[in-house]
Motif scaffolding. Structure first.
Motif, mmCIF file in Angstrom:
data_model
loop_
_atom_site.group_PDB
_atom_site.id
_atom_site.type_symbol
_atom_site.label_atom_id
_atom_site.label_comp_id
_atom_site.label_asym_id
_atom_site.label_seq_id
_atom_site.Cartn_x
_atom_site.Cartn_y
_atom_site.Cartn_z
ATOM 1 N N HIS A 208 1.797 -1.542 -10.057
ATOM 2 C CA HIS A 208 1.315 -2.912 -9.875
ATOM 3 C C HIS A 208 2.519 -3.826 -9.787
ATOM 4 N N GLY A 209 2.275 -5.081 -9.418
ATOM 5 C CA GLY A 209 3.380 -6.021 -9.237
ATOM 6 C C GLY A 209 4.171 -5.729 -7.978
ATOM 7 N N LYS A 210 3.520 -5.118 -6.972
ATOM 8 C CA LYS A 210 4.229 -4.685 -5.758
ATOM 9 C C LYS A 210 3.845 -5.494 -4.521
ATOM 10 N N ARG A 211 3.097 -6.588 -4.683
ATOM 11 C CA ARG A 211 2.636 -7.372 -3.538
ATOM 12 C C ARG A 211 3.806 -7.863 -2.668
ATOM 13 N N GLU A 212 4.914 -8.220 -3.310
ATOM 14 C CA GLU A 212 6.051 -8.788 -2.573
ATOM 15 C C GLU A 212 7.123 -7.756 -2.232
ATOM 16 N N VAL A 213 6.849 -6.475 -2.469
ATOM 17 C CA VAL A 213 7.870 -5.453 -2.223
ATOM 18 C C VAL A 213 8.238 -5.404 -0.739
ATOM 19 N N GLY A 214 9.511 -5.192 -0.488
ATOM 20 C CA GLY A 214 9.997 -5.073 0.888
ATOM 21 C C GLY A 214 10.530 -3.683 1.142
ATOM 22 N N ILE A 215 10.853 -3.420 2.389
ATOM 23 C CA ILE A 215 11.525 -2.166 2.745
ATOM 24 C C ILE A 215 12.915 -2.540 3.250
ATOM 25 N N LEU A 216 13.939 -2.065 2.554
ATOM 26 C CA LEU A 216 15.319 -2.386 2.891
ATOM 27 C C LEU A 216 15.860 -1.466 3.974
ATOM 28 N N LEU B 134 0.843 -1.205 0.000
ATOM 29 C CA LEU B 134 0.000 0.000 0.000
ATOM 30 C C LEU B 134 0.877 1.255 0.000
ATOM 31 N N MET B 135 1.932 1.242 0.814
ATOM 32 C CA MET B 135 2.847 2.388 0.849
ATOM 33 C C MET B 135 3.487 2.607 -0.519
ATOM 34 N N ARG B 136 3.906 1.520 -1.156
ATOM 35 C CA ARG B 136 4.597 1.631 -2.440
ATOM 36 C C ARG B 136 3.649 2.123 -3.526
ATOM 37 N N VAL B 137 2.437 1.592 -3.538
ATOM 38 C CA VAL B 137 1.436 1.966 -4.542
ATOM 39 C C VAL B 137 1.006 3.430 -4.385
ATOM 40 N N TYR B 138 0.953 3.895 -3.131
ATOM 41 C CA TYR B 138 0.549 5.276 -2.854
ATOM 42 C C TYR B 138 1.732 6.154 -2.457
ATOM 43 N N SER B 139 2.922 5.801 -2.921
ATOM 44 C CA SER B 139 4.095 6.619 -2.600
ATOM 45 C C SER B 139 3.838 8.070 -3.007
ATOM 46 N N PRO B 140 4.194 9.014 -2.121
ATOM 47 C CA PRO B 140 3.968 10.426 -2.448
ATOM 48 C C PRO B 140 4.991 11.001 -3.430
ATOM 49 N N SER B 141 5.850 10.179 -4.002
ATOM 50 C CA SER B 141 6.877 10.665 -4.923
ATOM 51 C C SER B 141 6.284 11.137 -6.243
ATOM 52 N N ALA B 142 7.002 11.991 -6.934
ATOM 53 C CA ALA B 142 6.576 12.466 -8.252
ATOM 54 C C ALA B 142 6.545 11.311 -9.253
ATOM 55 N N GLU B 143 7.414 10.324 -9.061
ATOM 56 C CA GLU B 143 7.449 9.163 -9.957
ATOM 57 C C GLU B 143 6.100 8.447 -9.970
ATOM 58 N N VAL B 144 5.434 8.373 -8.816
ATOM 59 C CA VAL B 144 4.145 7.694 -8.706
ATOM 60 C C VAL B 144 2.990 8.678 -8.898
ATOM 61 N N GLN B 145 3.054 9.821 -8.222
ATOM 62 C CA GLN B 145 1.949 10.779 -8.228
ATOM 63 C C GLN B 145 1.929 11.695 -9.442
ATOM 64 N N GLY B 146 3.051 11.808 -10.138
ATOM 65 C CA GLY B 146 3.127 12.736 -11.262
ATOM 66 C C GLY B 146 3.304 14.155 -10.728
ATOM 67 N N HIS B 147 3.210 15.104 -11.619
ATOM 68 C CA HIS B 147 3.402 16.507 -11.228
ATOM 69 C C HIS B 147 2.093 17.283 -11.270
ATOM 70 N N GLY B 148 0.978 16.559 -11.287
ATOM 71 C CA GLY B 148 -0.324 17.202 -11.288
ATOM 72 C C GLY B 148 -1.411 16.162 -11.464
ATOM 73 N N PRO B 149 -2.661 16.566 -11.272
ATOM 74 C CA PRO B 149 -3.783 15.634 -11.409
ATOM 75 C C PRO B 149 -3.786 14.953 -12.775
#
Length: 138
Positions: A61-69, A39-54
């Protein structure tokens, strides 16, 4: 991105659970959340995920197994996780983590609806980039 609002409770503890892939966070108001890394990865507040505007968001997707290093403190108001897929540009304020925890059910529902609308399976790998690429040089 919003930092710490005056109404945002301070976190009292924060634990990264590698096995269950959740970030457990307790707040001074007594709220306690277990936020899945996915959930954190999918909703990351970064520009890479959120873009620079609406409308510029990139559906993750494909993030079910993502870990935090690693989890790096950012001042007294946020943390910056380093995810196992190489993503590390999202700064999660206490207010944003509180929102993710409090609105988890709605956020999952919205995410599943966006996947369905896009015709993408939750576990489908992200196209175009290698797993370790996050769009900027290291």
């Amino acid at each position: 991105m919003a930092g710490l609002e005056k109404t945002t409770p301070q976190p009292t503890d924060l634990t990264v659970h590698q096995q269950s892939r959740v970030l457990e966070i307790g707040f001074a108001d007594g709220a306690r959340f277990r936020i899945p890394f996915e959930l954190m990865r999918v909703y990351s507040p970064s520009a890479e995920v959120q873009g620079h505007g609406p409308g510029q968001e990139t559906l993750q997707h494909g993030k079910r197994e993502v870990g935090i290093l690693a989890l790096e403190s950012v001042g007294h108001y946020a943390v910056r996780p380093q995810f196992s897929d190489g993503h590390e540009s999202g700064i999660f304020s206490w207010a944003y983590l509180y929102q993710l925890g409090a609105e988890q059910a709605r956020l999952w529902s919205d995410y599943e609806a966006r996947l369905m609308a896009a015709g993408v399976d939750r576990d489908a790998p992200m196209p175009g980039k290698a797993a370790s690429s996050c769009g900027h040089s290291h």
